[in-house]
Write a protein that holds these residues in place. Structure first.
Motif, PDB file in Angstrom:
ATOM      1  N   VAL A   3      -2.327  41.150  38.166  1.00 27.70           N
ATOM      2  CA  VAL A   3      -1.312  40.102  38.234  1.00 27.70           C
ATOM      3  C   VAL A   3      -0.063  40.585  37.497  1.00 27.70           C
ATOM      4  N   GLU A  36      -5.054  31.631  30.433  1.00 24.62           N
ATOM      5  CA  GLU A  36      -4.368  32.629  31.247  1.00 24.62           C
ATOM      6  C   GLU A  36      -5.274  33.145  32.366  1.00 24.62           C
ATOM      7  N   ARG A  37      -6.532  33.425  32.018  1.00 21.68           N
ATOM      8  CA  ARG A  37      -7.479  33.915  33.019  1.00 21.68           C
ATOM      9  C   ARG A  37      -7.602  32.928  34.178  1.00 21.68           C
ATOM     10  N   LEU A  87       3.870  36.914  40.087  1.00 21.61           N
ATOM     11  CA  LEU A  87       4.228  35.554  39.671  1.00 21.61           C
ATOM     12  C   LEU A  87       5.612  35.638  39.049  1.00 21.61           C
ATOM     13  N   LEU A 112      -0.912  40.476  42.700  1.00 22.62           N
ATOM     14  CA  LEU A 112      -0.180  39.221  42.886  1.00 22.62           C
ATOM     15  C   LEU A 112       1.014  39.176  41.940  1.00 22.62           C
ATOM     16  N   TYR A 117       0.277  25.004  33.809  1.00 25.85           N
ATOM     17  CA  TYR A 117       0.117  26.146  32.903  1.00 25.85           C
ATOM     18  C   TYR A 117       1.227  26.160  31.851  1.00 25.85           C
ATOM     19  N   TYR A 140      -5.448  30.587  35.033  1.00 25.34           N
ATOM     20  CA  TYR A 140      -4.165  30.504  35.753  1.00 25.34           C
ATOM     21  C   TYR A 140      -4.062  31.643  36.771  1.00 25.34           C
ATOM     22  N   TYR A 141      -4.396  32.834  36.349  1.00 27.75           N
ATOM     23  CA  TYR A 141      -4.333  33.987  37.251  1.00 27.75           C
ATOM     24  C   TYR A 141      -5.314  33.810  38.414  1.00 27.75           C
TER      25      TYR A 141
END
Lengths: 614, 182
Positions: A224, B22-23, A395, A393, B59, B25-26
């Motif tokens: 990410v 965070e994990r 963001l 990905l 988030y 959210y990803y």
């Protein structure tokens, strides 16, 4: 503001390419076997200079645009018909760029929805010129891939505002491309940097391009790529370094010969070209000669790297504040970063590397190809969108705060800068007087308090039912999509009905103008086919001319004087035809030349074969 | 209003593990981000755009302890209003400072320093108070003691209300200092 583009993507619609539409150079790339690859331009080069020159093809007024090195060659010789660095004008009004206009050899005038460039007696918007560059890239990709290319990811500076992004998307549409995503340049670069997923952690991308500066802070983790903050200056780039050299030259020329080369398009273009050459030389050598021919006289001046550096350092120091602001917004200190990646042609200069080192307190990473990394990243994003890469990905964030005008000429922010996108803000509006039927809304982008100091994006009228004051209530959604472009919708809270919002963008082409241009494009496409036919015909007859020239010395020996004369005449006819834009005439003359020289060719061949038999 | 906690699939608590957040959210982003739907139909694209907007908001809210706190209170219907009264502990010192600034600028320096110290001490107390209340609230939440939980939330809201006055006072102090430096 989004003008809804009703193009549906078709999964079978062929490849998706990645395009870096740069101020000075543009590139197109694609991912093959998991690796990004730059596609050659139709000129057989990796870079396409973002320059359009208008060639008065047939003398009947329909100037034909030529893009790339062919146009670059005309930058000095045909300065007033050659347009470059048009990205600096994209999505801007005349007031925004008045300061720039004197620095460019071509003429800029105010126009509806944005400035226009005057070429001959025609006016072009920056969007149209950009579309020509994109179209050339499309044709390049089609040639390289051997099939139609209709879908693309296009990069823009991260700090581009809504109008500039919108203009880029419109340009893509005019070029016949379905723009699947607008990606920020530094973010794209980070994709290429972290493609192999071996590099993780917090990085800064310092992207000094031809005309814009961006800095982005990213967290790379588990595939990410999360942008934490971005900042920049869309009027700072390599062009400004050239301009600094030009100013010195212009001043010295003025003192020496009492003329002002800035006032003459040809002279200014000559100085700009000399400046670019000097700058590039100085990135490799300690000494370079700035040479230009001005009014028949030769101006030349020696530059040492040291002199050059002290000239441009004040300009480069303007990158410092955006970097510090981005770090602050990301909640980081320079020491938290694990890498600082340099992107963009000017980062080849050691003084730029030094400035970056001083800002971030660490040795910057110069391992990425400064000109190609953004296009490579765009290609990777295209591959992700195509569904071929589910590992990575992106963001991203919105670079500038978005808000609306409130009482007292102030901006009330709705979405703050560096908010991850897509994002939505919902705001309720009501009426102040009885039976009011409309509420005026003015949408702004920027970081300042006063309306006048921010960018006006659009205005619209919200229709409400006539009721006592404060009773009518409408909820407006301000949605920033994954391209960083705003979409507005509204809902009547009494009835729950969605209601249409007619948005009038402050900058950018109107729907009607886009329609007109799309129609024109169909016409252009025709002209383009004609032009290509002509180029093909010219290429085709080239061998015939060379063969005839090679045979001619034997003509007087082997043919009657009349026969030899006929070949000479027809060769002259063909050469004359080549100078005119008539493919059929060229082919006809080539045929006649071939006909006239057939006997000679046969005799020469017979002789050669007989010699071989001996 | 969306429930940011359920958007990210975490328990409604003041204390959250930021790495875990965070994990999640990803992971959710990977599934719903518009990049996964560019070649899909218009409806799928629209839905992805809405879902991802909500996830981003969730988030952003939960990542920041201050935003997280006010969101949690909001979910329980507790709207934190701006405090309008000087905390009692500071009142005396504040008025003395104002007098000194008007009448005896020479002595004001000492008063300012004294007030700043009082201010900092109170701020720290308030923060410690909030942290302790949050710890208790999370405990009650874990035990599902609704009444006790709600009572603590109300206390937190009150402390925050007072704290909001502190931040405006903090700006006043900065302004006074800037003027004096001038």
């Amino acid at each position: 503001m989004a003008i809804q583009i009703g193009q549906k993507s078709d999964p079978t619609a062929g490849p998706i390419v990645g395009i870096d539409l740069g101020t000075t150079h543009s590139l197109v790339a694609i991912v093959r076997d998991g690796k990004p690859e730059v596609l050659m331009s139709r000129e057989g080069r990796r870079l396409l200079p973002s320059i359009v020159s208008f060639i008065d093809g047939d003398g009947r007024g329909a100037a034909h645009p030529v893009v790339g090195y062919a146009a670059k060659a005309k930058k000095v010789r045909d300065a007033s018909h050659t347009v470059f660095s048009v990205k600096r004008l994209l999505g801007k009004g005349f007031a925004d760029i008045e300061a720039e206009s004197g620095k460019l050899p071509y003429e800029i005038t105010p126009g509806e929805g944005g400035v226009r460039v005057r070429v001959g007696d025609r006016l072009y918007s920056a969007v149209e010129i950009s579309a020509m560059i994109l179209h050339e890239l499309k044709l390049s990709a089609e040639k390289a891939l051997g099939g139609p290319v209709t879908r693309a990811v296009i990069t823009v500076p991260a700090y581009f505002n809504d109008s500039q992004r919108q203009a880029t998307r419109t340009a893509g549409r005019l070029a016949g491309l379905d723009v699947l995503r607008i990606v920020n340049e530094p973010t794209a670069a980070s994709l290429a940097y972290g493609l192999d997923r071996k590099k993780e952690g917090l990085i800064a991308v310092y992207d000094l391009g031809g005309g814009t500066f961006d800095v982005s802070i990213l967290k790379l983790r588990d595939g990410v790529f999360e942008v934490l903050a971005t900042n920049g200056d869309t009027t700072l780039g390599g062009d400004d370094l050239d301009q600094a050299l030009v100013r010195v030259a212009a001043q010295e020329i003025g003192e020496r010969w009492g003329i002002n080369p800035m006032a003459d398009p040809g002279q200014l273009a000559a100085l700009l070209e000399a400046a670019e050459t000097t700058k590039i030389s100085l990135s490799e050598k300690p000494l370079a000669l700035f040479e230009a021919e001005i009014a028949g006289k030769k101006y030349s001046r020696e530059w040492t790297v040291k002199e050059f550096e002290s000239l441009i350092e004040p300009i480069l120091l303007r990158t410092r504040e955006p970097c510090l602001k981005a770090l602050k917004d990301a909640g980081l200190k320079p020491g938290d970063l694990s890498d600082v990646v340099l992107v963009g042609g000017p980062t080849r200069l050691s003084v730029v590397q030094r400035v970056a080192r001083e800002i971030f307190g660490r040795e910057p990473n110069t391992s990425m190809h400064p000109d190609e990394v953004v296009a490579a990243g765009a290609a990777i994003q295209a591959d992700i969108l195509a569904g071929n890469n589910r590992d990575l990905l992106l963001l991203d964030v919105v670079p500038l705060s978005l808000g609306i005008e409130i009482y007292g000429g102030l901006m009330s922010p709705l979405i703050s800068r560096n908010t991850p996108i897509p994002t939505v803000a919902r705001e309720r509006f009501t009426t102040f007087v009885d039976n009011q039927t409309a509420v005026d809304i003015h949408v702004l982008q920027g970081e300042r308090e006063r309306v006048a100091d921010n960018r006006s994006l659009a205005r619209f009228k919200l229709r409400v039912d006539p009721r006592p004051a404060g009773e009518a209530r409408v909820e407006v959604s301000f949605l920033i999509d994954a391209d960083g472009i705003l979409q507005v919708s509204a809902k009547n809270l009494q009835t729950g009905d969605e209601q249409s919002v007619e948005v009038r963008p402050s900058f950018g082409l109107s729907d009607t103008e886009i329609e007109r241009l799309l129609e024109e494009r169909a016409k252009y496409a025709e002209a383009d086919v004609e032009f290509r036919k002509l180029a093909e015909a010219r290429n085709e007859v080239e061998p015939a001319i060379r063969a005839a020239e090679k045979r001619l010395p034997d003509a007087d020996r082997l043919l009657t004087p009349a026969e030899a004369e006929l070949i000479r005449d027809r060769l002259a006819d063909l050469r004359k035809a080549l100078r005119q834009p008539d493919a059929q005439k060229i082919r006809q003359c080539a045929f006649l030349l071939d006909e006239a020289s057939r006997k000679l060719a046969d005799l020469i061949l017979k002789e050669a074969l007989a010699r071989g038999a001996e | 209003m969306i429930d940011c906690f359920s958007a990210l699939g975490v328990k409604r608590r003041f204390a959250l593990d930021s790495a875990d957040l965070e994990r999640r959210y990803y992971q959710i982003s990977r599934e719903i981000h518009p990049d996964r739907f560019t070649t899909g139909g218009a409806d799928a694209q629209r839905l992805s755009l809405e879902k991802m907007s909500d996830l981003n908001q969730a988030y952003r809210t939960l990542k920041d302890p201050v935003y997280r706190r006010s969101h949690l209170l909001e979910l329980e219907g507790l709207v934190v209003s701006q405090g309008s009264q000087i905390p009692m502990e500071l009142a005396e010192g504040w008025f003395e400072l104002q007098d000194a600034l008007m009448e005896d600028p020479g002595a004001a320096q000492a008063k300012l320093a004294q007030f700043e110290a009082e201010f900092a001490a109170l701020k720290q107390t308030r923060e410690r108070q909030i942290a302790e209340l949050e710890r208790q609230a999370d405990l009650e939440a874990e035990r599902v003691h609704l009444d006790a939980y709600r009572a603590i939330l109300a206390q937190i809201a009150e402390v925050i209300r007072q704290e909001s006055y502190l931040s405006s006072m903090e700006r006043d102090i900065e302004r006074i200092k800037a003027q004096r430096a001038h």
